[in-house]
Design a protein around this motif. Structure first.
Motif, PDB file in Angstrom:
ATOM      1  N   ALA A  30       0.831  -1.208   0.000  1.00  0.00           N
ATOM      2  CA  ALA A  30       0.000   0.000   0.000  1.00  0.00           C
ATOM      3  C   ALA A  30       0.865   1.258   0.000  1.00  0.00           C
ATOM      4  O   ALA A  30       0.584   2.212  -0.741  1.00  0.00           O
ATOM      5  N   ILE A  31       1.926   1.266   0.801  1.00  0.00           N
ATOM      6  CA  ILE A  31       2.838   2.424   0.840  1.00  0.00           C
ATOM      7  C   ILE A  31       3.402   2.705  -0.548  1.00  0.00           C
ATOM      8  O   ILE A  31       3.467   3.854  -0.986  1.00  0.00           O
ATOM      9  N   ASP A  32       3.810   1.657  -1.260  1.00  0.00           N
ATOM     10  CA  ASP A  32       4.351   1.836  -2.616  1.00  0.00           C
ATOM     11  C   ASP A  32       3.319   2.486  -3.530  1.00  0.00           C
ATOM     12  O   ASP A  32       3.635   3.410  -4.292  1.00  0.00           O
ATOM     13  N   ASP A  33       2.071   2.021  -3.454  1.00  0.00           N
ATOM     14  CA  ASP A  33       1.020   2.586  -4.298  1.00  0.00           C
ATOM     15  C   ASP A  33       0.685   4.022  -3.899  1.00  0.00           C
ATOM     16  O   ASP A  33       0.429   4.873  -4.762  1.00  0.00           O
ATOM     17  N   ILE A  34       0.680   4.289  -2.614  1.00  0.00           N
ATOM     18  CA  ILE A  34       0.401   5.651  -2.130  1.00  0.00           C
ATOM     19  C   ILE A  34       1.481   6.609  -2.621  1.00  0.00           C
ATOM     20  O   ILE A  34       1.192   7.670  -3.179  1.00  0.00           O
ATOM     21  N   ALA A  35       2.736   6.231  -2.424  1.00  0.00           N
ATOM     22  CA  ALA A  35       3.848   7.102  -2.826  1.00  0.00           C
ATOM     23  C   ALA A  35       3.820   7.380  -4.325  1.00  0.00           C
ATOM     24  O   ALA A  35       4.092   8.511  -4.755  1.00  0.00           O
ATOM     25  N   ALA A  36       3.483   6.372  -5.121  1.00  0.00           N
ATOM     26  CA  ALA A  36       3.440   6.550  -6.574  1.00  0.00           C
ATOM     27  C   ALA A  36       2.309   7.486  -6.998  1.00  0.00           C
ATOM     28  O   ALA A  36       2.390   8.137  -8.046  1.00  0.00           O
ATOM     29  N   ALA A  37       1.262   7.577  -6.192  1.00  0.00           N
ATOM     30  CA  ALA A  37       0.098   8.394  -6.540  1.00  0.00           C
ATOM     31  C   ALA A  37       0.196   9.835  -6.047  1.00  0.00           C
ATOM     32  O   ALA A  37      -0.583  10.694  -6.476  1.00  0.00           O
ATOM     33  N   ILE A  38       1.134  10.114  -5.144  1.00  0.00           N
ATOM     34  CA  ILE A  38       1.294  11.476  -4.628  1.00  0.00           C
ATOM     35  C   ILE A  38       2.124  12.282  -5.627  1.00  0.00           C
ATOM     36  O   ILE A  38       3.241  11.894  -5.965  1.00  0.00           O
ATOM     37  N   LEU A  39       1.551  13.392  -6.076  1.00  0.00           N
ATOM     38  CA  LEU A  39       2.165  14.172  -7.144  1.00  0.00           C
ATOM     39  C   LEU A  39       2.318  15.643  -6.752  1.00  0.00           C
ATOM     40  O   LEU A  39       1.538  16.149  -5.923  1.00  0.00           O
ATOM     41  N   PRO A  40       3.287  16.331  -7.351  1.00  0.00           N
ATOM     42  CA  PRO A  40       3.402  17.774  -7.122  1.00  0.00           C
ATOM     43  C   PRO A  40       2.072  18.472  -7.401  1.00  0.00           C
ATOM     44  O   PRO A  40       1.321  18.069  -8.308  1.00  0.00           O
ATOM     45  N   GLY A  41       1.785  19.474  -6.585  1.00  0.00           N
ATOM     46  CA  GLY A  41       0.532  20.212  -6.701  1.00  0.00           C
ATOM     47  C   GLY A  41      -0.501  19.775  -5.680  1.00  0.00           C
ATOM     48  O   GLY A  41      -1.475  20.487  -5.428  1.00  0.00           O
ATOM     49  N   MET A  42      -0.303  18.604  -5.065  1.00  0.00           N
ATOM     50  CA  MET A  42      -1.226  18.116  -4.035  1.00  0.00           C
ATOM     51  C   MET A  42      -0.951  18.809  -2.706  1.00  0.00           C
ATOM     52  O   MET A  42       0.180  19.207  -2.426  1.00  0.00           O
ATOM     53  N   ILE A  69       0.825  12.478   6.818  1.00  0.00           N
ATOM     54  CA  ILE A  69       1.585  12.773   5.606  1.00  0.00           C
ATOM     55  C   ILE A  69       2.094  14.197   5.729  1.00  0.00           C
ATOM     56  O   ILE A  69       1.328  15.116   6.031  1.00  0.00           O
ATOM     57  N   ARG A  70       3.390  14.351   5.522  1.00  0.00           N
ATOM     58  CA  ARG A  70       4.012  15.670   5.645  1.00  0.00           C
ATOM     59  C   ARG A  70       4.730  16.005   4.350  1.00  0.00           C
ATOM     60  O   ARG A  70       5.442  15.168   3.800  1.00  0.00           O
ATOM     61  N   PHE A  71       4.562  17.251   3.895  1.00  0.00           N
ATOM     62  CA  PHE A  71       5.249  17.748   2.710  1.00  0.00           C
ATOM     63  C   PHE A  71       6.237  18.842   3.122  1.00  0.00           C
ATOM     64  O   PHE A  71       5.943  19.650   4.012  1.00  0.00           O
ATOM     65  N   GLY A  72       7.374  18.886   2.433  1.00  0.00           N
ATOM     66  CA  GLY A  72       8.315  20.000   2.563  1.00  0.00           C
ATOM     67  C   GLY A  72       8.681  20.346   3.984  1.00  0.00           C
ATOM     68  O   GLY A  72       9.141  19.495   4.753  1.00  0.00           O
ATOM     69  N   CYS A  73       8.441  21.606   4.361  1.00  0.00           N
ATOM     70  CA  CYS A  73       8.824  22.108   5.688  1.00  0.00           C
ATOM     71  C   CYS A  73       8.156  21.325   6.818  1.00  0.00           C
ATOM     72  O   CYS A  73       8.701  21.235   7.920  1.00  0.00           O
ATOM     73  N   ASN A  74       7.006  20.735   6.559  1.00  0.00           N
ATOM     74  CA  ASN A  74       6.295  19.988   7.596  1.00  0.00           C
ATOM     75  C   ASN A  74       6.957  18.657   7.939  1.00  0.00           C
ATOM     76  O   ASN A  74       6.647  18.056   8.973  1.00  0.00           O
ATOM     77  N   THR A  75       7.870  18.171   7.101  1.00  0.00           N
ATOM     78  CA  THR A  75       8.536  16.898   7.384  1.00  0.00           C
ATOM     79  C   THR A  75       9.438  16.996   8.612  1.00  0.00           C
ATOM     80  O   THR A  75       9.850  15.965   9.149  1.00  0.00           O
ATOM     81  N   MET A  76       9.742  18.187   9.052  1.00  0.00           N
ATOM     82  CA  MET A  76      10.587  18.364  10.238  1.00  0.00           C
ATOM     83  C   MET A  76       9.798  18.286  11.542  1.00  0.00           C
ATOM     84  O   MET A  76      10.379  18.272  12.622  1.00  0.00           O
ATOM     85  N   LEU A  77       8.483  18.201  11.453  1.00  0.00           N
ATOM     86  CA  LEU A  77       7.642  18.140  12.645  1.00  0.00           C
ATOM     87  C   LEU A  77       7.565  16.729  13.202  1.00  0.00           C
ATOM     88  O   LEU A  77       7.683  15.749  12.468  1.00  0.00           O
ATOM     89  N   LEU A  89       2.873  20.184  -2.317  1.00  0.00           N
ATOM     90  CA  LEU A  89       4.060  19.456  -2.746  1.00  0.00           C
ATOM     91  C   LEU A  89       4.618  20.105  -4.009  1.00  0.00           C
ATOM     92  O   LEU A  89       3.927  20.226  -5.019  1.00  0.00           O
ATOM     93  N   ALA A  90       5.872  20.513  -3.944  1.00  0.00           N
ATOM     94  CA  ALA A  90       6.519  21.197  -5.068  1.00  0.00           C
ATOM     95  C   ALA A  90       7.109  20.187  -6.051  1.00  0.00           C
ATOM     96  O   ALA A  90       7.144  18.983  -5.791  1.00  0.00           O
ATOM     97  N   VAL A  91       7.608  20.674  -7.164  1.00  0.00           N
ATOM     98  CA  VAL A  91       8.199  19.820  -8.194  1.00  0.00           C
ATOM     99  C   VAL A  91       9.475  19.157  -7.677  1.00  0.00           C
ATOM    100  O   VAL A  91       9.741  18.000  -7.963  1.00  0.00           O
ATOM    101  N   ASN A  92      10.272  19.890  -6.917  1.00  0.00           N
ATOM    102  CA  ASN A  92      11.435  19.335  -6.211  1.00  0.00           C
ATOM    103  C   ASN A  92      11.120  19.419  -4.728  1.00  0.00           C
ATOM    104  O   ASN A  92      11.186  20.496  -4.144  1.00  0.00           O
ATOM    105  N   ASP A  93      10.764  18.281  -4.127  1.00  0.00           N
ATOM    106  CA  ASP A  93      10.300  18.330  -2.738  1.00  0.00           C
ATOM    107  C   ASP A  93      10.496  16.977  -2.067  1.00  0.00           C
ATOM    108  O   ASP A  93      10.822  15.974  -2.711  1.00  0.00           O
TER     109      ASP A  93
END
Length: 196
Positions: A30-42, A69-77, A89-93
């Protein structure tokens, strides 16, 4: 000679290693499928809704802790504090997934770091999270380190890789019902049992 189970690690009479391993296998698929479906812009909210849908498709129920689920700056929390709202989620993130679904009475747990794009420092962080995990797992499998020892080892290994190990996270047992274990892995003076 087998080690006697510490009462703090009791998993219940219905616990079977095979069941836990199958729950783990399903969770990582499931993690593999989730990660593959998360895209920049979400947003993180978009990704959380997507995660619920994918977990359900895999026969996994929302589990013993909320999807984190944490994106970018939130991954430090840490796990508990709320994310800064509106982070996209940015293009490089970089992003992290932290789930604890339910499957057939088992409460597996999975967390991983992912990178979209090609930022070298983010890619290094993603790689080193796994390197550190593998080193600590290898140390644990030797069978002579208690929870305190394992956390000290993890901190030293993180330092060797050029990172600071989180001094707040306490860890928990992973088993049939990890939320019923009172105490933290970081303070456990016993040697954690295999598959628990």
């Amino acid at each position: 000679m087998s080690k006697q189970l510490d009462e703090r690690e009791y998993a219940g009479k219905a616990f079977a290693v095979e069941g836990m391993l199958e729950a783990r296998r399903r969770t990582w698929l499931a993690i593999d499928d989730i990660a593959a479906a998360i895209l920049p812009g979400m947003t993180e909210i978009d990704a959380t809704q997507l995660t619920r849908k994918i977990l359900k498709e895999h026969g996994l129920l929302q589990g013993w802790h909320a999807i984190c689920i944490r994106f970018g700056c939130n991954t430090m929390l840490e796990y508990g504090p709320p994310s800064k709202p509106g982070v996209v989620l940015a293009v490089n993130d970089i992003f992290t997934l932290d789930i604890g679904p339910l499957w057939n009475g088992y409460e597996p747990y999975a967390g991983a770091t992912f990178v979209v794009g090609s930022d070298p420092e983010m890619l290094r962080a993603k790689e080193h999270v796994k390197v550190l995990w593998d080193r600590v797992r290898h140390e644990w499998r030797k069978g002579d380190s208690n929870g305190v020892d394992l956390y000290e080892f993890a901190a030293a290994e993180a330092n060797k890789l050029g990172w600071t190990f989180d001094s707040v996270m306490q860890g928990h047992r992973v088993g049939k019902f990890p939320h019923q274990y009172h105490g933290t892995l970081r303070s456990m003076d016993a040697i954690p049992m295999p598959n628990i």
